[in-house]
Design a protein around this motif. Structure first.
Motif, PDB file in Angstrom:
ATOM      1  N   ARG A  23       0.831  -1.212   0.000  1.00 29.05           N
ATOM      2  CA  ARG A  23       0.000   0.000   0.000  1.00 29.05           C
ATOM      3  C   ARG A  23       0.864   1.259   0.000  1.00 29.05           C
ATOM      4  NH1 ARG A  23      -5.450  -0.593   1.583  1.00 29.05           N
ATOM      5  NH2 ARG A  23      -5.967  -2.735   2.123  1.00 29.05           N
ATOM      6  N   ARG A  33       0.754  11.187   3.858  1.00 31.85           N
ATOM      7  CA  ARG A  33       0.004  10.114   3.228  1.00 31.85           C
ATOM      8  C   ARG A  33       0.476   8.738   3.720  1.00 31.85           C
ATOM      9  NH1 ARG A  33      -2.876   9.073  -1.672  1.00 31.85           N
ATOM     10  NH2 ARG A  33      -3.803   7.050  -1.216  1.00 31.85           N
ATOM     11  N   PHE A  75      -0.944   8.257   7.097  1.00 33.38           N
ATOM     12  CA  PHE A  75      -2.373   7.991   6.964  1.00 33.38           C
ATOM     13  C   PHE A  75      -2.615   6.520   6.615  1.00 33.38           C
ATOM     14  CE2 PHE A  75      -6.094   7.553   4.210  1.00 33.38           C
ATOM     15  CZ  PHE A  75      -7.088   8.070   5.027  1.00 33.38           C
ATOM     16  N   GLU A  76      -1.865   6.001   5.621  1.00 32.73           N
ATOM     17  CA  GLU A  76      -2.023   4.599   5.215  1.00 32.73           C
ATOM     18  C   GLU A  76      -1.706   3.655   6.376  1.00 32.73           C
ATOM     19  OE1 GLU A  76      -3.102   3.073   2.510  1.00 32.73           O
ATOM     20  OE2 GLU A  76      -3.383   4.850   1.259  1.00 32.73           O
ATOM     21  N   HIS A 100      -1.725   4.296   9.661  1.00 37.00           N
ATOM     22  CA  HIS A 100      -2.716   4.384  10.739  1.00 37.00           C
ATOM     23  C   HIS A 100      -4.015   3.693  10.347  1.00 37.00           C
ATOM     24  CE1 HIS A 100      -0.455   8.156  12.344  1.00 37.00           C
ATOM     25  NE2 HIS A 100       0.152   7.033  12.654  1.00 37.00           N
ATOM     26  N   ALA A 101      -4.396   3.817   9.064  1.00 34.13           N
ATOM     27  CA  ALA A 101      -5.630   3.180   8.593  1.00 34.13           C
ATOM     28  C   ALA A 101      -5.544   1.662   8.728  1.00 34.13           C
ATOM     29  CB  ALA A 101      -5.896   3.582   7.144  1.00 34.13           C
ATOM     30  N   GLN A 102      -4.320   1.123   8.665  1.00 28.46           N
ATOM     31  CA  GLN A 102      -4.141  -0.329   8.803  1.00 28.46           C
ATOM     32  C   GLN A 102      -3.810  -0.710  10.244  1.00 28.46           C
ATOM     33  OE1 GLN A 102      -4.684  -2.308   6.043  1.00 28.46           O
ATOM     34  NE2 GLN A 102      -5.260  -0.344   5.134  1.00 28.46           N
ATOM     35  N   GLY A 103      -3.819   0.270  11.122  1.00 26.19           N
ATOM     36  CA  GLY A 103      -3.562  -0.011  12.533  1.00 26.19           C
ATOM     37  C   GLY A 103      -2.095  -0.093  12.914  1.00 26.19           C
TER      38      GLY A 103
END
Lengths: 270, 169
Positions: free
Chosen positions: B13, B65, B68-69, B71-74
């Motif tokens: 990602r 960015r 962000f990626e 954190h979005a995946q933990g």
């Protein structure tokens, strides 16, 4: 009881070593100030250049220099032991604390003057940054190694314009020659060894600034000759004091414009 | 029956994040993503990136960015910027070059290493660049600097279209 340390093999732990680091901090600060102040002056060309492509070009060159300054300031904070960051140096110091040469603080003149200034400054940076890139300070060598690629392009840009204007119309030739005469008194400061002595002693800079003068002058002379111009005669006065924090009149208003938002709204973010 | 493709990993990602200024190319294909070290146990990732140009304003958007990626995946993210070794367009992948060309930007030619010391080489930027639209090599530089630090502006003398050139660095 203290354990004796060998100043030769263990420079980081004795006072002389600390002093050497602090000494090179002053020169690194000077280089960062050169880059920041010149970035500020070049930024003034945005919307004021002779053509929109030149707005972009000078804006991009300013951005490269700003990037150099931003990488150097936090490193100065490490070297001088204060831990200060980029904004502390750029926005919160007074005029006397800036160590840039007078060349970069002079007010924006005509476009020819800007190209004369850019020619000298970038030719000098090309040579000096080569000596920093080979030096003992890893951070500085990294910044210089990176900027070297960009600065060659700045020099090429200045060269193209000086040749075009010098070998252009009678009017552009006359004004480009006048621009070279204008810049001449400000050149000496770039090659002053005294402010760099500690950095040279520490191996941060592999050769004193005066040693790059012949090759910088050769680069400028080659451009000047191609442009059908002549090198100015030895100037009757020379700027001095920038590296000691003694600046010329334009510096105050430059700083006022650059710093006023940061100082009026301390700690503001957006 | 179809088998669902496995979900992309965090490293994939991050590698696929587009450059904010030239969104057709990913940061991995651009060569500015130097390393991604994922610690699954600690749910943490250390990402190292390098700027194209010293003052490239995109570097902060890219760092944001990446965070962000992650954190979005933990994952907790530590994004580091390194300057050395300095980025070169030679690190751009073939896929990245092809994507640029499809987008109408001439990909960079081979970079020449700067020489430390010695005489300063000065050129007049008369290298050969092919038009990304018609392929003609009869092109002229219009401006030394383009819309971003990494590009110059050229014109094709055959199809008469202006185009961006990704400068070799």
């Amino acid at each position: 009881m203290t354990t004796p340390t060998d100043p030769v093999t263990d420079p980081a732990t004795d006072d002389a070593g600390v002093a050497r680091e602090a000494g090179s901090a002053a020169y690194v600060l000077a280089l960062a100030d050169d880059a920041l102040v010149y970035a500020q002056r070049l930024g003034e060309w945005m919307t004021n250049a002779p053509q929109i492509e030149e707005d972009m070009a000078l804006g991009n060159i300013a951005l490269d220099l700003l990037g150099q300054a931003r990488a150097l300031y936090p490193h100065v904070g490490v070297l001088d032991g204060t831990g200060r960051g980029e904004d502390d140096y750029a926005m919160l110091r007074d005029e006397r604390a800036f160590r840039n040469v007078h060349l970069v603080e002079q007010e924006r003149g005509d476009f020819g003057q800007e190209m004369a200034r850019l020619l000298w400054f970038s030719a000098w940076q090309c040579e000096l940054h080569g000596r920093l890139a080979a030096g003992s300070d890893e951070v500085l060598a990294g910044v210089a190694g990176k900027s070297l690629k960009e600065v060659r392009y700045h020099l090429d840009h200045a060269r193209q314009w000086v040749v075009r204007l010098g070998d252009g119309t009678a009017e552009s030739h006359r004004r480009m020659q006048a621009a070279l005469e204008w810049a001449a008194p400000y050149v000496d400061e770039l090659f002053d060894d005294e402010p760099a002595a500690a950095a040279v002693a520490a191996g941060v800079l592999t050769a004193p600034p005066s040693s790059v003068r012949p090759s910088v002058e050769r680069a400028v002379e080659e451009v000047v000759a191609t442009a059908t111009l002549t090198m100015p005669e030895t100037p009757r006065w020379r700027s001095r004091g920038g590296r000691d924090g003694i600046h010329s009149r334009p510096m105050g208003s430059l700083l006022a414009e650059m710093q006023h938002i940061a100082r009026s709204h301390p700690g503001a973010t957006w | 029956m179809s088998v669902a493709a496995p979900a992309p990993t965090l490293a994939e990602r991050i590698a696929a994040i587009p450059d904010p200024e030239v969104p057709v190319i990913s940061i991995a294909d651009l060569g500015i993503l130097r390393s991604v070290e994922v610690d699954e146990g600690a749910r943490a990732v250390v990402v190292t990136i390098t700027p194209t140009y010293s003052g490239c304003p995109a570097i902060e958007a890219i760092s944001d960015r990446i965070r962000f990626e992650a954190h979005a995946q933990g994952y907790a993210a530590d994004v580091r910027t390194v300057l050395s070794p300095a980025w070169t367009t030679d690190w751009m992948t073939d896929e990245g070059r092809a994507a640029l060309e499809r987008f109408g930007i001439a990909p960079p030619g081979p970079a020449t290493a700067p020489r430390a010391g010695g005489p300063v080489p000065v050129t007049l930027s008369r290298h050969v660049v092919a038009c990304p639209r018609c392929g003609s090599t009869d092109t002229t530089e219009i401006a030394h600097f383009g819309s971003t630090a990494c590009k110059a502006l050229r014109r094709c003398e055959v199809c008469r279209e202006p185009f961006d050139e990704f400068k070799a660095l």
